[in-house]
Design an enzyme around this catalytic site. Structure first.
Site, PDB file in Angstrom:
ATOM      1  N   GLY A 137       1.145   0.969  -2.689  1.00 19.37           N
ATOM      2  CA  GLY A 137       1.271  -0.445  -2.371  1.00 19.37           C
ATOM      3  C   GLY A 137       0.957  -0.704  -0.909  1.00 19.37           C
ATOM      4  O   GLY A 137       0.727   0.220  -0.126  1.00 19.37           O
TER       5      GLY A 137
ATOM      6  N   CYS B 239       1.670   7.429  -2.066  1.00 12.46           N
ATOM      7  CA  CYS B 239       1.347   6.477  -1.009  1.00 12.46           C
ATOM      8  C   CYS B 239       2.602   5.729  -0.534  1.00 12.46           C
ATOM      9  O   CYS B 239       3.489   6.334   0.056  1.00 12.46           O
ATOM     10  CB  CYS B 239       0.249   5.536  -1.490  1.00 12.46           C
ATOM     11  SG  CYS B 239      -0.522   4.571  -0.173  1.00 12.46           S
ATOM     12  N   LEU B 240       2.705   4.422  -0.779  1.00 15.93           N
ATOM     13  CA  LEU B 240       3.905   3.685  -0.384  1.00 15.93           C
ATOM     14  C   LEU B 240       5.136   4.271  -1.074  1.00 15.93           C
ATOM     15  O   LEU B 240       6.218   4.337  -0.487  1.00 15.93           O
ATOM     16  CB  LEU B 240       3.760   2.201  -0.720  1.00 15.93           C
ATOM     17  CG  LEU B 240       4.933   1.291  -0.329  1.00 15.93           C
ATOM     18  CD1 LEU B 240       5.161   1.287   1.177  1.00 15.93           C
ATOM     19  CD2 LEU B 240       4.706  -0.132  -0.839  1.00 15.93           C
TER      20      LEU B 240
ATOM     21  N   GLU C 114      -5.052  10.067  -8.203  1.00 16.43           N
ATOM     22  CA  GLU C 114      -5.823   9.434  -9.285  1.00 16.43           C
ATOM     23  C   GLU C 114      -7.250   9.117  -8.851  1.00 16.43           C
ATOM     24  O   GLU C 114      -8.103   8.817  -9.677  1.00 16.43           O
ATOM     25  CB  GLU C 114      -5.117   8.159  -9.747  1.00 16.43           C
ATOM     26  CG  GLU C 114      -5.420   6.900  -8.941  1.00 16.43           C
ATOM     27  CD  GLU C 114      -4.820   6.885  -7.548  1.00 16.43           C
ATOM     28  OE1 GLU C 114      -5.231   6.029  -6.742  1.00 16.43           O
ATOM     29  OE2 GLU C 114      -3.935   7.722  -7.267  1.00 16.43           O
TER      30      GLU C 114
ATOM     31  N   ASN D 295      -5.740   5.919   1.472  1.00 12.77           N
ATOM     32  CA  ASN D 295      -5.723   4.524   1.895  1.00 12.77           C
ATOM     33  C   ASN D 295      -4.321   4.202   2.397  1.00 12.77           C
ATOM     34  O   ASN D 295      -3.464   3.782   1.641  1.00 12.77           O
ATOM     35  CB  ASN D 295      -6.102   3.593   0.744  1.00 12.77           C
ATOM     36  CG  ASN D 295      -5.906   2.139   1.115  1.00 12.77           C
ATOM     37  OD1 ASN D 295      -5.904   1.788   2.291  1.00 12.77           O
ATOM     38  ND2 ASN D 295      -5.712   1.289   0.127  1.00 12.77           N
TER      39      ASN D 295
ATOM     40  N   HIS E   1      -4.090   9.716  -2.764  1.00  9.45           N
ATOM     41  CA  HIS E   1      -4.241   9.153  -4.117  1.00  9.45           C
ATOM     42  C   HIS E   1      -4.829  10.188  -5.079  1.00  9.45           C
ATOM     43  O   HIS E   1      -6.047  10.320  -5.184  1.00  9.45           O
ATOM     44  CB  HIS E   1      -5.134   7.916  -4.072  1.00  9.45           C
ATOM     45  CG  HIS E   1      -4.457   6.714  -3.525  1.00  9.45           C
ATOM     46  ND1 HIS E   1      -3.895   5.738  -4.318  1.00  9.45           N
ATOM     47  CD2 HIS E   1      -4.212   6.329  -2.251  1.00  9.45           C
ATOM     48  CE1 HIS E   1      -3.355   4.800  -3.555  1.00  9.45           C
ATOM     49  NE2 HIS E   1      -3.535   5.143  -2.296  1.00  9.45           N
TER      50      HIS E   1
ATOM     51  N   GLY F  29      -2.056   2.944   6.220  1.00  7.32           N
ATOM     52  CA  GLY F  29      -1.986   2.667   7.645  1.00  7.32           C
ATOM     53  C   GLY F  29      -0.656   3.044   8.252  1.00  7.32           C
ATOM     54  O   GLY F  29      -0.444   2.875   9.459  1.00  7.32           O
ATOM     55  N   PHE F  30       0.264   3.548   7.404  1.00  6.02           N
ATOM     56  CA  PHE F  30       1.551   4.053   7.857  1.00  6.02           C
ATOM     57  C   PHE F  30       1.670   5.504   7.397  1.00  6.02           C
ATOM     58  O   PHE F  30       1.005   5.918   6.443  1.00  6.02           O
ATOM     59  CB  PHE F  30       2.706   3.236   7.280  1.00  6.02           C
ATOM     60  CG  PHE F  30       2.789   1.834   7.830  1.00  6.02           C
ATOM     61  CD1 PHE F  30       3.683   1.524   8.848  1.00  6.02           C
ATOM     62  CD2 PHE F  30       1.969   0.824   7.338  1.00  6.02           C
ATOM     63  CE1 PHE F  30       3.761   0.239   9.358  1.00  6.02           C
ATOM     64  CE2 PHE F  30       2.034  -0.462   7.846  1.00  6.02           C
ATOM     65  CZ  PHE F  30       2.929  -0.757   8.858  1.00  6.02           C
TER      66      PHE F  30
ATOM     67  N   GLY G  49       1.439  -2.763   3.061  1.00  4.84           N
ATOM     68  CA  GLY G  49       2.435  -3.187   4.032  1.00  4.84           C
ATOM     69  C   GLY G  49       3.272  -2.061   4.612  1.00  4.84           C
ATOM     70  O   GLY G  49       3.007  -0.872   4.429  1.00  4.84           O
TER      71      GLY G  49
END
Length: 390
Positions: free
Chosen positions: A242, A271-272, A357, A313, A355, A315-316, A244
């Site tokens: 996700g 990821c998130l 997948e 992908n 990722h 940014g954190f 943010g």
């Protein structure tokens, strides 16, 4: 010159307008993937961002009805805009059903073409990901001063919870499996396990990989509580990717993740989901200088000693120095040494930053879905007959 990209520092970049007209504000990042622009532009993890494609030929294979990655079809496009080097050519591919420019218009995505994307990428690598306003106006008239002021005033992604913009509004089940050449997407039959996936911005191919691995999948919104999850009596729990700041989304998600960890059920995050699982276990996250966006990132799996090429992908990142005792680092980026995976010692809980997948990207990491199934299988064998996690 019917489009402008105006950075927060006042830098003005002019180009040809493509896609939708109007303006949008976001964080400018760059993606180094050579294929898969449709998947990238429909990845919910790009909410709030303007994507600069470093590969010059974007649009040359058109778009189709099968390669979108947005799982919540009711949501608007997450990406704020895109930056291209070359004009969009007519599609040349047997799977194409539409021209990329028309597709961008239909999805209300603003694009700017004819840009020196190498120079913009070099700027991002040196200065970090800037906030910017992207605008497409056929008249070629722009209020540059206002655009620069708007970009400078935008707070940026640090501290921003974007998950409500992309998560599903209701629960649903999923049985579509991975795409096969000359066959398409097949439907699952006789799944072995039941997995509940919490949607923080799910990509479709994650759901397909879970289904192909043998899971009946129930998807729940990001606001789902631990009680909501356990009422479905899952064999395993999945925490999705996700957009943010994970700390911002974590204000409501992390307390529920902690409760789910305590159940002892197998858990897998991407990821998130990886970042918020790490927060739930006591680690910290931080904003990255330029982020990782591409399909060629080498990662070492320390559990096997193997190196895999991955799709990324984000940014954190999870601060690897903050990992507490009992949380083991399993994967690490060979580009910059950042954390790319963890496992909770003594429990069937693990996650990765990248990722597996893919879509787009290499399929080196599909083994992680098999690893998740093996943990579920072992956990079910260890449970007394008829018992249910609570």
């Amino acid at each position: 010159m019917t489009a402008r990209l105006v950075l927060a520092d006042g830098t003005v970049i002019s180009g040809q307008g493509l896609g939708a007209t109007g303006s949008a504000i976001g964080e400018v990042c760059f993606n180094t993937a050579m294929t898969g622009y449709q998947e990238i532009l429909t990845d919910p993890s790009y909410a709030g961002q303007i994507i600069t494609f470093t590969f010059p030929h974007i649009g040359n294979v058109g778009v189709n009805d099968e390669d979108g990655e947005t799982s919540n079809l009711a949501a608007t496009s997450a990406v704020r805009g895109c930056v291209l080097r070359a004009p969009i050519s007519d599609p040349s591919n047997y799977r194409a059903t539409a021209h990329l420019d028309q597709w961008l218009k239909a999805r209300n995505i603003i694009a700017i073409g004819g840009i020196d994307t190498r120079a913009l990428t070099a700027l991002i690598r040196k200065q970090g990901m800037p906030n910017a306003v992207i605008a497409h106006e056929p008249s070629g008239k722009f209020d540059i001063e206002k655009m620069a002021a708007d970009a400078a005033a935008w707070p940026g992604l640090d501290g921003m919870d974007l998950v409500p913009d992309v998560t599903t509004g209701q629960s649903y089940t999923w049985d579509e499996m991975r795409w096969r050449w000359n066959v398409g997407y097949e439907r699952q039959e006789n799944p072995e396990f039941h997995v509940v996936a919490i949607d923080y911005g799910l990509k479709r191919n994650i759901l397909r990989c879970l289904a192909s691995a043998g899971c009946r999948v129930t998807v729940l919104p990001a606001t789902a509580t631990a009680t909501d999850v356990l009422e479905r009596q899952p064999d395993g729990i999945f925490l999705s990717n996700g957009p943010g700041d994970p700390a911002a989304t974590g204000t409501y998600a992390v307390p529920e993740i902690k409760k789910l960890i305590d159940t002892g059920l197998p858990m897998f995050g991407i990821c998130l989901g990886h970042q918020m699982l790490s927060l739930a276990l006591g680690a910290k996250t931080r904003k990255m200088h330029q982020g990782h966006h591409g399909a060629n990132h080498p990662v070492k799996d320390h559990t096997t000693g193997k190196v895999e090429i991955t799709s990324m992908n984000h940014g954190f990142t999870v601060d690897r120095e903050s990992l507490p005792d009992g949380v083991k680092e399993t994967h690490r980026s060979l580009f910059d040494g950042s954390n790319c995976g963890i496992t909770l010692e003594g429990k069937p809980v693990f996650s990765v930053q990248y990722h597996p997948e893919a879509s787009p990207g290499p399929q080196d990491s599909h083994y992680l879905f098999t690893r998740f199934m093996e943990l579920i299988r072992e956990h079910k064998r260890s449970m007394p007959a008829g018992s249910v996690a609570r």
